[in-house]
Design a protein around this motif. Structure first.
Motif, PDB file in Angstrom:
ATOM      1  N   THR A   1      31.968  37.917  34.495  1.00  0.00           N
ATOM      2  CA  THR A   1      32.687  37.002  33.611  1.00  0.00           C
ATOM      3  C   THR A   1      33.209  37.829  32.446  1.00  0.00           C
ATOM      4  O   THR A   1      32.481  38.648  31.890  1.00  0.00           O
ATOM      5  CB  THR A   1      31.738  35.903  33.073  1.00  0.00           C
ATOM      6  OG1 THR A   1      31.141  35.228  34.167  1.00  0.00           O
ATOM      7  CG2 THR A   1      32.505  34.895  32.231  1.00  0.00           C
TER       8      THR A   1
ATOM      9  N   SER B   1      31.476  38.653  28.489  1.00  0.00           N
ATOM     10  CA  SER B   1      30.326  37.795  28.197  1.00  0.00           C
ATOM     11  C   SER B   1      29.292  38.492  27.327  1.00  0.00           C
ATOM     12  O   SER B   1      28.340  37.861  26.872  1.00  0.00           O
ATOM     13  CB  SER B   1      29.669  37.330  29.500  1.00  0.00           C
ATOM     14  OG  SER B   1      29.140  38.432  30.212  1.00  0.00           O
ATOM     15  N   TYR B   2      29.503  39.778  27.074  1.00  0.00           N
ATOM     16  CA  TYR B   2      28.562  40.559  26.259  1.00  0.00           C
ATOM     17  C   TYR B   2      28.775  40.358  24.757  1.00  0.00           C
ATOM     18  O   TYR B   2      28.092  40.974  23.947  1.00  0.00           O
ATOM     19  CB  TYR B   2      28.672  42.047  26.605  1.00  0.00           C
ATOM     20  CG  TYR B   2      30.082  42.591  26.557  1.00  0.00           C
ATOM     21  CD1 TYR B   2      30.627  43.039  25.364  1.00  0.00           C
ATOM     22  CD2 TYR B   2      30.861  42.636  27.698  1.00  0.00           C
ATOM     23  CE1 TYR B   2      31.926  43.510  25.306  1.00  0.00           C
ATOM     24  CE2 TYR B   2      32.162  43.113  27.652  1.00  0.00           C
ATOM     25  CZ  TYR B   2      32.689  43.563  26.462  1.00  0.00           C
ATOM     26  OH  TYR B   2      33.989  44.031  26.421  1.00  0.00           O
TER      27      TYR B   2
ATOM     28  N   PRO C   1      32.207  34.546  23.926  1.00  0.00           N
ATOM     29  CA  PRO C   1      33.099  35.105  24.939  1.00  0.00           C
ATOM     30  C   PRO C   1      34.390  34.303  25.082  1.00  0.00           C
ATOM     31  O   PRO C   1      34.435  33.113  24.753  1.00  0.00           O
ATOM     32  CB  PRO C   1      32.271  35.023  26.225  1.00  0.00           C
ATOM     33  CG  PRO C   1      30.862  34.840  25.782  1.00  0.00           C
ATOM     34  CD  PRO C   1      30.940  34.073  24.499  1.00  0.00           C
TER      35      PRO C   1
ATOM     36  N   HIS D   1      23.324  39.962  28.310  1.00  0.00           N
ATOM     37  CA  HIS D   1      24.554  40.437  28.944  1.00  0.00           C
ATOM     38  C   HIS D   1      24.894  41.818  28.385  1.00  0.00           C
ATOM     39  O   HIS D   1      25.294  41.948  27.231  1.00  0.00           O
ATOM     40  CB  HIS D   1      25.692  39.450  28.683  1.00  0.00           C
ATOM     41  CG  HIS D   1      25.493  38.120  29.335  1.00  0.00           C
ATOM     42  ND1 HIS D   1      26.428  37.568  30.179  1.00  0.00           N
ATOM     43  CD2 HIS D   1      24.459  37.224  29.285  1.00  0.00           C
ATOM     44  CE1 HIS D   1      25.985  36.387  30.612  1.00  0.00           C
ATOM     45  NE2 HIS D   1      24.795  36.170  30.075  1.00  0.00           N
TER      46      HIS D   1
ATOM     47  N   HIS E   1      22.736  34.784  26.276  1.00  0.00           N
ATOM     48  CA  HIS E   1      23.315  33.471  26.548  1.00  0.00           C
ATOM     49  C   HIS E   1      22.431  32.704  27.528  1.00  0.00           C
ATOM     50  O   HIS E   1      21.706  33.300  28.328  1.00  0.00           O
ATOM     51  CB  HIS E   1      24.709  33.608  27.163  1.00  0.00           C
ATOM     52  CG  HIS E   1      25.699  34.339  26.319  1.00  0.00           C
ATOM     53  ND1 HIS E   1      25.978  33.964  25.013  1.00  0.00           N
ATOM     54  CD2 HIS E   1      26.475  35.430  26.573  1.00  0.00           C
ATOM     55  CE1 HIS E   1      26.894  34.782  24.513  1.00  0.00           C
ATOM     56  NE2 HIS E   1      27.197  35.676  25.428  1.00  0.00           N
TER      57      HIS E   1
ATOM     58  N   TYR F   1      25.685  30.911  34.412  1.00  0.00           N
ATOM     59  CA  TYR F   1      26.400  31.819  33.520  1.00  0.00           C
ATOM     60  C   TYR F   1      25.630  33.128  33.471  1.00  0.00           C
ATOM     61  O   TYR F   1      24.691  33.273  32.697  1.00  0.00           O
ATOM     62  CB  TYR F   1      26.544  31.201  32.124  1.00  0.00           C
ATOM     63  CG  TYR F   1      27.531  31.944  31.253  1.00  0.00           C
ATOM     64  CD1 TYR F   1      28.887  31.913  31.549  1.00  0.00           C
ATOM     65  CD2 TYR F   1      27.107  32.669  30.150  1.00  0.00           C
ATOM     66  CE1 TYR F   1      29.805  32.597  30.762  1.00  0.00           C
ATOM     67  CE2 TYR F   1      28.020  33.351  29.359  1.00  0.00           C
ATOM     68  CZ  TYR F   1      29.365  33.311  29.674  1.00  0.00           C
ATOM     69  OH  TYR F   1      30.275  33.997  28.903  1.00  0.00           O
TER      70      TYR F   1
ATOM     71  N   GLY G   1      27.289  36.492  33.674  1.00  0.00           N
ATOM     72  CA  GLY G   1      28.010  37.644  33.119  1.00  0.00           C
ATOM     73  C   GLY G   1      28.343  38.672  34.162  1.00  0.00           C
ATOM     74  O   GLY G   1      29.384  38.652  34.783  1.00  0.00           O
TER      75      GLY G   1
ATOM     76  N   ASN H   1      36.567  31.185  32.280  1.00  0.00           N
ATOM     77  CA  ASN H   1      35.411  32.071  32.289  1.00  0.00           C
ATOM     78  C   ASN H   1      34.085  31.338  32.104  1.00  0.00           C
ATOM     79  O   ASN H   1      33.022  31.909  32.339  1.00  0.00           O
ATOM     80  CB  ASN H   1      35.547  33.117  31.184  1.00  0.00           C
ATOM     81  CG  ASN H   1      36.514  34.215  31.558  1.00  0.00           C
ATOM     82  OD1 ASN H   1      36.354  34.885  32.566  1.00  0.00           O
ATOM     83  ND2 ASN H   1      37.545  34.396  30.730  1.00  0.00           N
ATOM     84  N   ARG H   2      34.129  30.083  31.695  1.00  0.00           N
ATOM     85  CA  ARG H   2      32.914  29.321  31.442  1.00  0.00           C
ATOM     86  C   ARG H   2      32.267  28.782  32.704  1.00  0.00           C
ATOM     87  O   ARG H   2      31.092  28.401  32.686  1.00  0.00           O
ATOM     88  CB  ARG H   2      33.228  28.177  30.465  1.00  0.00           C
ATOM     89  CG  ARG H   2      33.748  28.661  29.129  1.00  0.00           C
ATOM     90  CD  ARG H   2      34.375  27.555  28.310  1.00  0.00           C
ATOM     91  NE  ARG H   2      35.602  27.035  28.898  1.00  0.00           N
ATOM     92  CZ  ARG H   2      36.440  26.202  28.280  1.00  0.00           C
ATOM     93  NH1 ARG H   2      36.152  25.784  27.051  1.00  0.00           N
ATOM     94  NH2 ARG H   2      37.540  25.776  28.869  1.00  0.00           N
TER      95      ARG H   2
ATOM     96  N   PRO I   1      28.177  30.087  24.212  1.00  0.00           N
ATOM     97  CA  PRO I   1      27.688  29.235  25.311  1.00  0.00           C
ATOM     98  C   PRO I   1      26.460  28.437  24.880  1.00  0.00           C
ATOM     99  O   PRO I   1      25.582  28.937  24.181  1.00  0.00           O
ATOM    100  CB  PRO I   1      27.344  30.256  26.412  1.00  0.00           C
ATOM    101  CG  PRO I   1      28.193  31.443  26.105  1.00  0.00           C
ATOM    102  CD  PRO I   1      28.266  31.511  24.624  1.00  0.00           C
TER     103      PRO I   1
END
Length: 285
Positions: A111, A114-115, A119, A164, A192, A207, A209, A256-257, A284
Motif C-alpha cells: 500500500t 503506509s510507513y 498515508p 510499517h 497502524h 491494512y 502495508g 489505498n485504504r 488509519p
C-alpha cells in the motif's frame, strides 16, 4: 456523452467511459466518478491525453495532493521534469541520470506510503510510455480478503497494530539515508491498525502495508512472522485480485485504504514512463 461505469468481472475495478479528463469535470460527473470509486476501489480511464496540469486538476477533486517524496526527487531529479505534485515512475536514464523512480524491477504487494503517520488515501497513475510486455499492475480487494479471513486468523489480529517499515521501497531497495533493518520490532516507520475502517464507506479492510520488515505489535518476532506469512499468502489469492495490462493513455485511480497492489517486472531496455499523483489521507483507524 453520459458517463458509463463498467465493472470488471473480478473482485474489484471498473472502467469509466464517456469522460475526457483533459477537460474540467462537472459536479455531477465527479459525484458519479467518486461513487464508482467507492464501489469498485480501482477505476480505469482509457485513451486519455493529459498534461501534468490535467492530471493534477483531476486528482484535486478528491482532496489535497502530496508533494513527490524526497526519495524520488533526490534520486531522480523529478522536479526538473515535472510539477512538484507529480512523481515520475520510470526506468529511463538520460545523461546518466534516472528521470524517475522504481526502475524496472518487480514491485511486491504493498500500500503506497503506509510507513507515514497519515498515508495517502489514493494514488493516480497515468501512462505515457509502456514496454511491449511486462509492467502490468495487479490490485487486491482488502475488504474481501478480510471477509474471507479464517476466524482464528482474524481473532489473532483483531485490535492489533502493525509496524510499517520505512527503510525500503516496494522494489526492495534501501531508501537513501536508511539503515538496513536488523530487528523488525525497532524498524522505522508508522504503526497502524491491522484492520482499519474506511472513513467514507464504513467498510472494514485488512491494512498491512507491505510484507518486508512488517511486525505485529505484541507478538514475538517468530509469532509475528508466522502470522504475517499467513496473512500475505491469504491476501495474494487470485479470487481477491485483478490485473491491468497497460496501454498508452490509460489512467488509474485506486483507494489505498482498502486495496494493495503490485507491479510485474519488465525488460529494462524498454522505456516505461508513468506520472503519478497522490491524494493526502488521514491516520488509519
Amino acid at each position: 456523452m453520459t458517463i458509463e461505469i463498467t465493472p470488471n468481472r473480478s473482485a474489484l475495478g471498473a472502467e469509466v467511459r464517456g469522460v475526457d479528463l483533459s477537460k474540467s469535470l462537472t459536479a455531477d460527473e465527479f459525484t458519479a466518478i467518486q461513487q464508482a470509486w467507492y464501489d469498485h476501489i480501482v477505476l480505469l480511464f482509457r485513451g486519455q491525453k493529459l498534461s501534468d496540469d490535467d492530471l493534477i486538476r483531476f486528482s484535486r477533486h478528491f482532496g489535497e495532493l502530496d508533494i513527490a517524496p524526497a526519495s524520488a526527487t533526490d534520486m531522480a531529479g523529478a522536479q526538473e521534469k515535472s510539477r512538484p505534485e507529480i512523481w515520475i515512475i520510470s526506468n529511463v536514464v538520460e545523461n546518466g541520470k534516472p528521470i524517475g523512480a522504481l526502475g524496472d524491477k518487480e514491485a511486491e504487494w504493498h500500500t503506497d506510503m503506509s510507513y507515514v503517520a497519515a498515508p495517502p488515501m489514493a494514488s493516480v497513475l497515468y501512462s505515457l510510455e509502456i514496454p511491449k510486455t511486462g509492467g502490468d499492475t495487479s490490485f487486491a480487494n482488502m475488504y474481501k480478503a478480510l471477509e474471507a479471513l479464517p476466524d482464528d486468523l482474524r481473532a489473532a489480529i483483531e485490535g492489533r497494530t502493525c509496524n510499517h517499515d520505512a527503510s525500503t521501497t516496494s522494489v526492495g531497495e534501501l531508501r537513501a539515508g536508511a539503515d538496513a533493518v536488523v530487528d523488525v520490532r525497532t524498524a522505522p516507520g508508522a504503526k497502524h491498525p491491522a484492520i482499519r475502517t474506511h472513513p467514507a464507506t464504513g467498510g472494514k479492510a485488512l491494512y498491512l502495508g507491505r510484507r518486508l520488515n512488517g511486525y505485529l505489535e505484541g507478538y514475538t518476532v517468530e509469532e509475528s512472522e508466522k502470522l504475517l506469512d499467513l496473512l500475505w499468502t491469504h491476501c495474494a489469492k487470485p479470487e481477491f485480485s485483478w490485473t491491468h495490462r497497460w496501454a498508452v493513455g490509460d489512467m488509474l485511480i485506486w483507494d489505498n485504504r482498502c486495496a494493495i497492489h503490485r507491479r510485474d517486472g519488465f525488460d529494462g531496455r524498454e522505456r516505461r514512463v508513468m506520472h503519478r499523483t497522490q491524494i493526502k489521507g488521514d491516520a488509519p483507524r
